[in-house]
Design an enzyme around this catalytic site. Structure first.
Site, PDB file in Angstrom:
ATOM      1  N   LYS A  93      -0.486  -1.225   4.235  1.00  0.00           N
ATOM      2  CA  LYS A  93       0.045   0.073   3.788  1.00  0.00           C
ATOM      3  C   LYS A  93       0.168   0.982   4.988  1.00  0.00           C
ATOM      4  O   LYS A  93      -0.758   1.106   5.782  1.00  0.00           O
ATOM      5  CB  LYS A  93      -0.935   0.706   2.770  1.00  0.00           C
ATOM      6  CG  LYS A  93      -0.444   2.014   2.197  1.00  0.00           C
ATOM      7  CD  LYS A  93       0.491   1.799   1.043  1.00  0.00           C
ATOM      8  CE  LYS A  93       1.333   3.012   0.724  1.00  0.00           C
ATOM      9  NZ  LYS A  93       2.553   3.143   1.564  1.00  0.00           N
ATOM     10  N   GLN A 114      -4.297   3.280  11.205  1.00  0.00           N
ATOM     11  CA  GLN A 114      -4.070   3.256   9.749  1.00  0.00           C
ATOM     12  C   GLN A 114      -5.132   2.415   9.027  1.00  0.00           C
ATOM     13  O   GLN A 114      -5.515   2.722   7.902  1.00  0.00           O
ATOM     14  CB  GLN A 114      -2.669   2.707   9.464  1.00  0.00           C
ATOM     15  CG  GLN A 114      -2.148   3.026   8.070  1.00  0.00           C
ATOM     16  CD  GLN A 114      -1.505   4.403   7.967  1.00  0.00           C
ATOM     17  OE1 GLN A 114      -0.776   4.810   8.850  1.00  0.00           O
ATOM     18  NE2 GLN A 114      -1.792   5.112   6.894  1.00  0.00           N
ATOM     19  N   LYS A 117      -8.084   4.729   8.608  1.00  0.00           N
ATOM     20  CA  LYS A 117      -7.696   5.840   7.742  1.00  0.00           C
ATOM     21  C   LYS A 117      -7.683   5.372   6.286  1.00  0.00           C
ATOM     22  O   LYS A 117      -8.255   6.008   5.405  1.00  0.00           O
ATOM     23  CB  LYS A 117      -6.298   6.328   8.150  1.00  0.00           C
ATOM     24  CG  LYS A 117      -5.796   7.517   7.352  1.00  0.00           C
ATOM     25  CD  LYS A 117      -4.302   7.773   7.533  1.00  0.00           C
ATOM     26  CE  LYS A 117      -3.894   7.926   8.975  1.00  0.00           C
ATOM     27  NZ  LYS A 117      -2.548   8.539   9.110  1.00  0.00           N
ATOM     28  N   LYS A 129       2.117  -0.580   9.766  1.00  0.00           N
ATOM     29  CA  LYS A 129       3.039   0.477  10.210  1.00  0.00           C
ATOM     30  C   LYS A 129       4.321  -0.189  10.677  1.00  0.00           C
ATOM     31  O   LYS A 129       4.302  -1.363  11.066  1.00  0.00           O
ATOM     32  CB  LYS A 129       2.429   1.236  11.394  1.00  0.00           C
ATOM     33  CG  LYS A 129       3.019   2.602  11.603  1.00  0.00           C
ATOM     34  CD  LYS A 129       2.272   3.641  10.803  1.00  0.00           C
ATOM     35  CE  LYS A 129       2.900   5.000  10.847  1.00  0.00           C
ATOM     36  NZ  LYS A 129       2.035   5.995  10.189  1.00  0.00           N
ATOM     37  N   GLY A 168       7.025   6.761   4.270  1.00  0.00           N
ATOM     38  CA  GLY A 168       7.658   7.535   5.333  1.00  0.00           C
ATOM     39  C   GLY A 168       6.718   7.855   6.476  1.00  0.00           C
ATOM     40  O   GLY A 168       5.511   7.640   6.405  1.00  0.00           O
ATOM     41  N   ASP A 169       7.294   8.337   7.546  1.00  0.00           N
ATOM     42  CA  ASP A 169       6.566   8.905   8.689  1.00  0.00           C
ATOM     43  C   ASP A 169       7.612   9.768   9.404  1.00  0.00           C
ATOM     44  O   ASP A 169       8.597  10.168   8.762  1.00  0.00           O
ATOM     45  CB  ASP A 169       6.012   7.774   9.585  1.00  0.00           C
ATOM     46  CG  ASP A 169       4.940   8.262  10.570  1.00  0.00           C
ATOM     47  OD1 ASP A 169       3.785   8.436  10.163  1.00  0.00           O
ATOM     48  OD2 ASP A 169       5.267   8.486  11.758  1.00  0.00           O
ATOM     49  N   THR A 212      -0.032  15.284   2.703  1.00  0.00           N
ATOM     50  CA  THR A 212      -0.670  15.217   4.026  1.00  0.00           C
ATOM     51  C   THR A 212      -1.090  16.623   4.467  1.00  0.00           C
ATOM     52  O   THR A 212      -2.227  16.833   4.914  1.00  0.00           O
ATOM     53  CB  THR A 212       0.277  14.576   5.064  1.00  0.00           C
ATOM     54  OG1 THR A 212       0.827  13.394   4.496  1.00  0.00           O
ATOM     55  CG2 THR A 212      -0.448  14.232   6.336  1.00  0.00           C
ATOM     56  N   SER A 381      -0.155   8.207  -1.582  1.00  0.00           N
ATOM     57  CA  SER A 381       0.682   6.997  -1.662  1.00  0.00           C
ATOM     58  C   SER A 381      -0.018   5.926  -2.504  1.00  0.00           C
ATOM     59  O   SER A 381       0.616   5.246  -3.315  1.00  0.00           O
ATOM     60  CB  SER A 381       0.945   6.426  -0.266  1.00  0.00           C
ATOM     61  OG  SER A 381       2.071   7.029   0.324  1.00  0.00           O
TER      62      SER A 381
HETATM   63  N1  GLU Z   1       2.838   7.898   7.570  1.00  0.00           N
HETATM   64  C1  GLU Z   1       1.702   8.426   6.859  1.00  0.00           C
HETATM   65  C2  GLU Z   1       0.435   8.224   7.661  1.00  0.00           C
HETATM   66  O1  GLU Z   1       0.478   8.288   8.876  1.00  0.00           O
HETATM   67  C3  GLU Z   1       1.630   7.955   5.422  1.00  0.00           C
HETATM   68  C4  GLU Z   1       1.666   6.493   5.206  1.00  0.00           C
HETATM   69  C5  GLU Z   1       1.781   6.081   3.734  1.00  0.00           C
HETATM   70  O2  GLU Z   1       1.880   6.931   2.873  1.00  0.00           O
HETATM   71  O3  GLU Z   1       1.749   4.873   3.510  1.00  0.00           O
HETATM   72  O4  GLU Z   1      -0.637   8.035   7.149  1.00  0.00           O
END
Ligand code: GLU
Length: 449
Positions: A93, A114, A117, A129, A168-169, A212, A381
């Site tokens: 994810k 990630q 996180k 990612k 997204g990012d 976020t 998400s």
């Molecule tokens: N891009 C966001 C992050 O850096 C969200 C990633 C997501 O929702 O999967 O955590």
């Protein structure tokens, strides 16, 4: 030197050899690994099983060509990537970033961060990612659509609701997710849960857009509350003017703070009377214009061309970097400290360099690392994935409340873990160890896979 220290250093040295030149990736490695040493000292079994040595290797890296045609009929090409880093806790994810700076090093650092996180959210998601060096700036709607369709033609072979769920990012918002989703559906089938950050009319989650930024402010709110303080009347600097920045500003203002800055890639706004959020949304979200347009319409605001927000020498009590990696160097961190900053909380991923983090720690500033403070986006998400599995949508209040609770738990976990290691104010250490512990436990239980 302890066994754990030697073990961790050997892994770092090997990566510095093998991945020479991957500056951002090695920076993330060097930021996480030393803090994990303390944990490994109490868990020799993980050293025996070489859990860390295995974890630093991505499970899979996919790179592909993305050919697309521009409005003039030219045949263009970009690089597409997906890093499937770790699936110990759930399907891969993480977001997709479309930006000309994108390369393997940047995506590996983002995917690595990630993992921890996502672990901190307490939800069943692994780390990944992806993205492309495609630059959406100045492209027409048709060009964006054709690029997304071509990108998904390849990516669709590697993702799925229980396999890998992109979102997204930077450079990828609701419009891009819509085109990517449409393309996936045409190639495969209607899997609502294959992407998150979807528009609300086809199974996106309420509050995902805000998550976020809101989550970042909730994290700081809980820190302030424990220090018998609050956002009321605090002067806040924000960088960036994308999704994360806009909703961090919205929530900070709602809690009584005065936000006086925001930025884009060519400069920043200083508005001592406080950012006018409606105007900012109109300029950035509705019209997709530059911040110079904000300054043109609001007389109290000054646009500083070509300058970093963090070079501004004015009072700042809370700093929320929401732009991009390495935006706060050691030198800029010193300016923030002189400005009187008490809390730095990262809405972006790794916006502070190693030197900046040291400067904050040395000055006794609360430094809230992105993997903890900006986890609200990916957390919602994961809630979107739950809603898609249930084929239901939840109300805003329910999602927002869960987001606040998740951020509180993340904050408390970081703080308690830091305290367990006698480093009360070191939330970076707390986040790294707490994030790593869960992944290590799951990897160990799943065997050598
Ligand atoms: N891009 C966001 C992050 O850096 C969200 C990633 C997501 O929702 O999967 O955590």
């Amino acid at each position: 030197m302890t066994n754990a220290k030697k073990y961790v250093q050997t892994i770092q040295e090997k990566l510095h050899q093998q991945d020479r030149g991957e500056v951002e990736f090695l920076q993330a490695i060097d930021e996480v690994l030393p803090t994990v040493t303390h944990f490994l000292e109490n868990h020799p079994e993980y050293i025996e099983q070489n859990i860390l040595g295995i974890l630093v290797e991505p499970e899979r890296i996919i790179q592909f060509r993305v050919p697309w045609q521009d409005d003039q009929g030219n045949w263009c090409v970009n690089r597409g990537y997906r890093i499937q880093y770790n699936s110990a806790l759930g399907p891969y994810k993480g977001g997709l970033r479309f930006h000309p700076s994108v390369n393997l090093s940047i995506l590996k650092f983002l995917a690595f961060e990630q993992i921890f996180k996502n672990s901190l959210t307490g939800l069943p998601i692994g780390g990944g990612k992806g993205g492309s060096d495609f630059d959406p700036k100045g492209k027409s709607d048709g060009e964006i659509m054709r690029f997304c369709q071509s990108f998904m033609l390849e990516l669709s072979k590697h993702i799925g609701p229980s396999l890998d769920v992109p979102a997204g990012d930077i450079g990828v918002g609701g419009r891009e997710i819509g085109y990517l989703f449409g393309a996936y559906k045409r190639i495969k089938q209607y899997d609502a849960g294959v992407l998150t950050g979807k528009p609300l009319n086809f199974w996106g989650s309420k509050v995902r857009t805000e998550a976020t930024g809101y989550g970042l402010v909730y994290f700081v709110k809980h820190l302030l509350a424990q220090e018998q303080d609050s956002f009321t009347d605090k002067t806040v600097f924000v960088s960036g003017s994308g999704n994360v920045a806009i909703y961090a500003i919205e929530k900070a203002q709602a809690l009584g703070a005065k936000v006086v800055t925001c930025s884009d890639s060519s400069g920043f706004i200083y508005d001592p009377t406080g950012i006018d959020l409606d105007l900012l949304k109109e300029v950035k979200e509705k019209n997709r214009q530059r911040l110079t347009e904000y300054a043109a319409q609001k007389t109290s605001a000054v646009y500083h061309e070509g300058k970093s927000v963090w070079s501004l020498e004015e009072v700042c009590e809370i700093a929320l970097p929401c732009a991009t990696q390495n935006e706060i160097t050691g030198e800029l961190a010193e300016i923030l400290v002189k400005n009187g900053v008490q809390i730095v909380a990262e809405g972006a991923n790794m916006p502070a360099t190693v030197e900046a983090v040291s400067a904050f720690h040395d000055a006794g500033v609360w430094y809230c690392p992105g993997k903890a403070a900006n986890a609200g986006g990916v957390a919602v998400s994961a809630l979107e994935m739950s809603q898609n599995s249930q084929r239901l949508t939840w109300e805003s209040e329910q999602v927002d409340q869960q987001l606040d609770e998740i951020m509180q738990t993340i904050y408390e976990t970081c703080r308690q873990t830091a305290a367990e290691y006698d480093e009360e104010k070191n939330l970076l250490l707390g986040a790294n160890i707490a994030g790593f512990a869960k992944v290590a436990e799951a990897m160990s239980a799943q065997g050598l896979v």
